[in-house]
Scaffold this motif. Structure first.
Motif, PDB file in Angstrom:
ATOM      1  N   ARG A 165       0.832  -1.210   0.000  1.00 48.94           N
ATOM      2  CA  ARG A 165       0.000   0.000   0.000  1.00 48.94           C
ATOM      3  C   ARG A 165       0.859   1.248   0.000  1.00 48.94           C
ATOM      4  O   ARG A 165       1.927   1.288   0.615  1.00 48.94           O
ATOM      5  CB  ARG A 165      -0.897   0.030   1.249  1.00 48.94           C
ATOM      6  N   VAL A 166       0.375   2.279  -0.725  1.00 48.67           N
ATOM      7  CA  VAL A 166       0.901   3.645  -0.601  1.00 48.67           C
ATOM      8  C   VAL A 166      -0.285   4.563  -0.343  1.00 48.67           C
ATOM      9  O   VAL A 166      -1.420   4.262  -0.711  1.00 48.67           O
ATOM     10  CB  VAL A 166       1.679   4.099  -1.859  1.00 48.67           C
ATOM     11  N   TYR A 226       7.932   4.188  -6.760  1.00 47.19           N
ATOM     12  CA  TYR A 226       9.111   3.539  -6.168  1.00 47.19           C
ATOM     13  C   TYR A 226       8.758   2.638  -4.998  1.00 47.19           C
ATOM     14  O   TYR A 226       9.337   1.580  -4.792  1.00 47.19           O
ATOM     15  CB  TYR A 226      10.105   4.601  -5.692  1.00 47.19           C
ATOM     16  N   SER A 227       7.782   3.052  -4.177  1.00 48.74           N
ATOM     17  CA  SER A 227       7.524   2.374  -2.915  1.00 48.74           C
ATOM     18  C   SER A 227       6.969   0.967  -3.099  1.00 48.74           C
ATOM     19  O   SER A 227       7.407   0.027  -2.423  1.00 48.74           O
ATOM     20  CB  SER A 227       6.563   3.216  -2.065  1.00 48.74           C
ATOM     21  N   ILE A 228       6.004   0.792  -3.997  1.00 49.69           N
ATOM     22  CA  ILE A 228       5.363  -0.520  -4.138  1.00 49.69           C
ATOM     23  C   ILE A 228       6.353  -1.596  -4.604  1.00 49.69           C
ATOM     24  O   ILE A 228       6.404  -2.692  -4.013  1.00 49.69           O
ATOM     25  CB  ILE A 228       4.141  -0.411  -5.073  1.00 49.69           C
ATOM     26  N   PRO A 229       7.171  -1.365  -5.624  1.00 50.98           N
ATOM     27  CA  PRO A 229       8.156  -2.397  -6.006  1.00 50.98           C
ATOM     28  C   PRO A 229       9.123  -2.729  -4.874  1.00 50.98           C
ATOM     29  O   PRO A 229       9.524  -3.895  -4.712  1.00 50.98           O
ATOM     30  CB  PRO A 229       8.888  -1.760  -7.194  1.00 50.98           C
ATOM     31  N   GLN A 230       9.508  -1.725  -4.089  1.00 55.30           N
ATOM     32  CA  GLN A 230      10.425  -1.985  -2.971  1.00 55.30           C
ATOM     33  C   GLN A 230       9.746  -2.828  -1.901  1.00 55.30           C
ATOM     34  O   GLN A 230      10.350  -3.780  -1.372  1.00 55.30           O
ATOM     35  CB  GLN A 230      10.897  -0.661  -2.388  1.00 55.30           C
ATOM     36  N   GLN A 231       8.496  -2.509  -1.573  1.00 57.44           N
ATOM     37  CA  GLN A 231       7.749  -3.320  -0.607  1.00 57.44           C
ATOM     38  C   GLN A 231       7.632  -4.759  -1.108  1.00 57.44           C
ATOM     39  O   GLN A 231       7.780  -5.724  -0.338  1.00 57.44           O
ATOM     40  CB  GLN A 231       6.353  -2.737  -0.383  1.00 57.44           C
ATOM     41  N   ARG A 232       7.343  -4.909  -2.403  1.00 57.23           N
ATOM     42  CA  ARG A 232       7.181  -6.248  -2.971  1.00 57.23           C
ATOM     43  C   ARG A 232       8.458  -7.069  -2.838  1.00 57.23           C
ATOM     44  O   ARG A 232       8.425  -8.251  -2.459  1.00 57.23           O
ATOM     45  CB  ARG A 232       6.785  -6.132  -4.445  1.00 57.23           C
ATOM     46  N   GLU A 233       9.589  -6.444  -3.114  1.00 55.24           N
ATOM     47  CA  GLU A 233      10.874  -7.152  -3.035  1.00 55.24           C
ATOM     48  C   GLU A 233      11.142  -7.658  -1.626  1.00 55.24           C
ATOM     49  O   GLU A 233      11.531  -8.819  -1.420  1.00 55.24           O
ATOM     50  CB  GLU A 233      11.997  -6.218  -3.489  1.00 55.24           C
ATOM     51  N   VAL A 252      -7.620 -20.777  -2.721  1.00 58.42           N
ATOM     52  CA  VAL A 252      -7.665 -19.338  -2.521  1.00 58.42           C
ATOM     53  C   VAL A 252      -7.032 -18.922  -1.194  1.00 58.42           C
ATOM     54  O   VAL A 252      -6.388 -17.873  -1.108  1.00 58.42           O
ATOM     55  CB  VAL A 252      -9.132 -18.824  -2.590  1.00 58.42           C
ATOM     56  N   THR A 253      -7.186 -19.727  -0.162  1.00 59.55           N
ATOM     57  CA  THR A 253      -6.704 -19.360   1.171  1.00 59.55           C
ATOM     58  C   THR A 253      -5.181 -19.399   1.238  1.00 59.55           C
ATOM     59  O   THR A 253      -4.509 -19.902   0.332  1.00 59.55           O
ATOM     60  CB  THR A 253      -7.292 -20.292   2.228  1.00 59.55           C
ATOM     61  N   PHE A 254      -4.640 -18.892   2.367  1.00 63.60           N
ATOM     62  CA  PHE A 254      -3.190 -18.836   2.553  1.00 63.60           C
ATOM     63  C   PHE A 254      -2.890 -18.911   4.036  1.00 63.60           C
ATOM     64  O   PHE A 254      -3.759 -18.713   4.888  1.00 63.60           O
ATOM     65  CB  PHE A 254      -2.599 -17.571   1.926  1.00 63.60           C
ATOM     66  N   ASP A 255      -1.613 -19.174   4.347  1.00 64.91           N
ATOM     67  CA  ASP A 255      -1.186 -19.358   5.736  1.00 64.91           C
ATOM     68  C   ASP A 255      -0.590 -18.098   6.340  1.00 64.91           C
ATOM     69  O   ASP A 255      -0.634 -17.905   7.562  1.00 64.91           O
ATOM     70  CB  ASP A 255      -0.141 -20.476   5.809  1.00 64.91           C
ATOM     71  N   TYR A 256      -0.020 -17.252   5.492  1.00 61.95           N
ATOM     72  CA  TYR A 256       0.627 -16.034   5.980  1.00 61.95           C
ATOM     73  C   TYR A 256       0.086 -14.808   5.221  1.00 61.95           C
ATOM     74  O   TYR A 256      -0.225 -14.889   4.023  1.00 61.95           O
ATOM     75  CB  TYR A 256       2.150 -16.066   5.749  1.00 61.95           C
ATOM     76  N   ILE A 257       0.016 -13.698   5.952  1.00 59.43           N
ATOM     77  CA  ILE A 257      -0.142 -12.378   5.315  1.00 59.43           C
ATOM     78  C   ILE A 257       1.135 -11.612   5.640  1.00 59.43           C
ATOM     79  O   ILE A 257       1.452 -11.385   6.810  1.00 59.43           O
ATOM     80  CB  ILE A 257      -1.363 -11.618   5.847  1.00 59.43           C
ATOM     81  N   ILE A 258       1.872 -11.235   4.602  1.00 59.60           N
ATOM     82  CA  ILE A 258       3.162 -10.579   4.799  1.00 59.60           C
ATOM     83  C   ILE A 258       3.054  -9.120   4.374  1.00 59.60           C
ATOM     84  O   ILE A 258       2.583  -8.811   3.273  1.00 59.60           O
ATOM     85  CB  ILE A 258       4.272 -11.291   3.980  1.00 59.60           C
ATOM     86  N   VAL A 259       3.493  -8.229   5.263  1.00 61.91           N
ATOM     87  CA  VAL A 259       3.522  -6.797   4.966  1.00 61.91           C
ATOM     88  C   VAL A 259       4.924  -6.273   5.242  1.00 61.91           C
ATOM     89  O   VAL A 259       5.683  -6.857   6.029  1.00 61.91           O
ATOM     90  CB  VAL A 259       2.497  -6.021   5.814  1.00 61.91           C
ATOM     91  N   HIS A 260       5.258  -5.165   4.581  1.00 67.98           N
ATOM     92  CA  HIS A 260       6.577  -4.575   4.819  1.00 67.98           C
ATOM     93  C   HIS A 260       6.653  -3.964   6.217  1.00 67.98           C
ATOM     94  O   HIS A 260       7.634  -4.155   6.943  1.00 67.98           O
ATOM     95  CB  HIS A 260       6.871  -3.516   3.749  1.00 67.98           C
TER      96      HIS A 260
END
Length: 583
Positions: free
Chosen positions: A32-33, A48-55, A101-109
């Motif tokens: 998110r920005v 710039y921010s979103i690609p960096q967060q993704r990495e 569809v489900t997942f085990d982790y939610i990862i945020v920067h």
């Protein structure tokens, strides 16, 4: 698998675009920005921010041995609310019964990318616990352990404090900017936001758009005549070449009727700003006179009357007539009948059902004939009367000029007091010691007094030569008024009616001068016109059109008649001189 998101600002990336690894855990990353500008920085699709967060998030997923199966992006969304398209889609997928569809982790920067409200954080934790999903932050040691949960709670509180404090400081800054007359956000069409450097610092300001401002000025003055509708004015502005500004969001299209309506109601063009509903003096230059702007507001308000569409048609007497029975406004229309089209005037109070008025429809020919008769009867001075008026007015001019210095000093002092009172109201509102409702009601009274004092000051500052020149113009017009009116076009006739007469009161009478409830061929239209203050002042100089002047059978008093019966002292703004009206 691709997930369709409900908003263009949100994005869910399909798994086919992400290189999978051989793992047993599934992860989703959330990016998110806060502003669209951040998302488009340097003309990049994601800034710039979103690609960096993704990495960083993908690297953390690999450290956990998890496969990134979903990516949710909110570009230009605030974290103060959970009402974000991509976030809501992520929560829906997390609670789905579909294993694909489900997942085990939610990862945020960082945690503040996800939530900045403590109550939303608690709701998210509960939902994740039910879905058996773990929240992971790249920058903070947040996990499912007790220490990780404690840190998450502490960080959530810190993030909310930061957000609330930032909002408070922003409100303080906006209030101070409003106090200084600054413009919040993008200036309306006709102005340009400017950016310059002074002393090594960026200084934002407002400048008049020399390309579009002349069109805006023309639009206000044209609409103030009362002869144009919003749609026809929009078409004329399009033909003149007015286009909106070209931005990343807009492509310089013609103004729509809705945009034009908002423009005509905006006091910004008179040098004012509106902050939280309170009108304040702005630091930008005005391009519209307040009188013209107020005239436009009156026309817009009048046209909101249900059933009134008469303003779409044009006639020289439009706006110059009132009902002689109820005092209401008079409309103008056309009707198709046997033999052709018939023009007529009618009482809007009766037409809309707002009053119990019984004034019948009156043909245009009868009204026009009665108005011409009133012009010949009232708006004319003989050569002898003109000479007498000139002598009296010249004597008053001399006395007026000698007294004007005192009046200027009085009104200048009065304006200073009123402006201080006005500023105190604004300061009290910004300091939250007065409610917006109190400020608005008091502002109306103060602004009215300021307008009166300003008018008297401008009148007093007029030179003797200018006033004498205007006197000669008025006398010449009154000498040949009826002839000028008969030969003028519709626009000039309307202006003459407004300059010489208050709105004419019209009625339909029989041969015995009794009101008739229904239209009759033998009935005649009776018109009574009170002279406007300037015209009545000139007439009073010759002493023949005052209280003892003879009246004809048609000269019936109405609810608004009587200003032409006042003495010169009553007519003058200062209480003693009719010369004021020549200004």
């Amino acid at each position: 698998m691709t997930i369709t998101t409900p908003a263009t600002a949100a994005k869910v990336v399909p798994t086919s675009t992400i290189t999978p690894t051989v793992t047993t855990k599934r992860a989703a990353i959330y990016l998110r920005v806060s502003t669209p500008r951040q998302a488009r920085k340097n003309n990049e699709a994601e800034g710039y921010s979103i690609p960096q967060q993704r990495e960083y998030c993908q690297r953390r997923a690999r450290e956990l041995g998890a496969e990134v199966v979903r990516e949710y992006v909110d570009a230009g969304e605030t974290a103060r609310t959970s009402d974000r398209a991509a976030l809501q889609q992520m929560l829906t997928d997390m609670q789905s019964n579909d294993a694909e569809v489900t997942f085990d982790y939610i990862i945020v920067h960082k945690l503040d990318r996800l939530i900045r409200d403590r109550s939303d954080d608690m709701a998210l934790l509960i939902a994740m616990k039910k879905a058996r999903t773990e929240l992971v932050s790249v920058s903070e040691a947040v996990d499912a352990s007790p220490a990780g949960q404690l840190l998450q709670g502490v960080m959530a509180s810190i993030n909310q404090y930061y957000s609330d404090n930032l909002s408070l400081e922003a409100r303080k800054g906006m209030a101070q900017k409003a106090r200084n007359g600054g413009t919040h956000g993008v200036a309306p069409i006709g102005y340009l936001n400017t950016l310059s450097r002074e002393g090594g610092q960026e200084v934002k300001g407002i400048a008049v758009d020399t390309e579009r401002a002349p069109h805006i000025t023309w639009a206000f003055h044209t609409y103030a005549t009362g002869d144009w509708s919003i749609s026809t004015l929009a078409e004329a502005l399009d033909a003149r070449g007015l286009r909106g500004r070209v931005t990343q969001k807009y492509r310089g299209t013609p103004l729509s009727t809705a945009q034009l309506h908002r423009m005509l109601k905006n006091p910004y063009y008179t040098g004012k700003i509106v902050y939280q509903g309170v009108v304040m003096d702005g630091a930008h230059p005005a391009i519209i006179d307040p009188f013209i702007w107020q005239r436009c507001q009156d026309i817009l308000a009048d046209r909101r009357l249900a059933g009134d569409r008469s303003w779409k048609l044009s006639h020289a007497l439009k706006g110059c007539l009132i009902c002689g029975r109820c005092g209401g406004r008079i409309g103008y229309g056309k009707s198709r009948g046997q033999g052709g089209v018939y023009d007529y005037f009618f009482c809007l109070g009766r037409h809309t059902g707002r009053t119990d008025c019984d004034l019948p429809y009156i043909s245009m020919e009868k009204v026009e004939a009665a108005v011409r008769k009133e012009w010949r009867r009232r708006a004319r001075l003989t050569p002898t009367e003109l000479a007498e008026a000139r002598r009296n007015a010249t004597a008053q001019l001399d006395a007026y000029v000698s007294d004007s210095e005192t009046l200027i000093a009085q009104q200048t002092s009065r304006l200073a007091v009123l402006n201080r009172r006005k500023q105190k109201l604004i300061d009290a509102y910004l300091d939250e010691t007065l409610s917006p409702e109190d400020v608005k009601s008091r502002q109306v009274d103060v602004n009215r007094e300021i307008a009166t004092a300003t008018h008297q000051l401008r009148t007093a500052e007029e030179g003797r030569a200018v006033l004498y020149e205007r006197l000669e113009t008025v006398l010449a017009a009154l000498e040949h008024a009826a002839t000028i009116y008969d030969t003028a076009n519709d626009d000039i006739k309307r202006r003459l009616n407004q300059a010489i007469f208050e709105p004419f009161q019209i009625d339909l009478l029989d041969d015995h001068d009794q009101r008739v409830p229904e239209a009759q061929n033998e009935a005649h239209c009776a018109v009574t016109g009170a002279l406007t203050a300037p015209a009545a002042a000139v007439a009073a100089l010759v002493g023949r059109r005052g209280k003892n002047a003879p009246h004809t059978a048609n000269d019936k008093p109405g609810p608004d008649q009587g200003s032409h019966d006042k003495t010169p002292g009553q007519l003058a703004l200062t209480g003693g001189s009719n010369v004021n009206y020549l200004a």
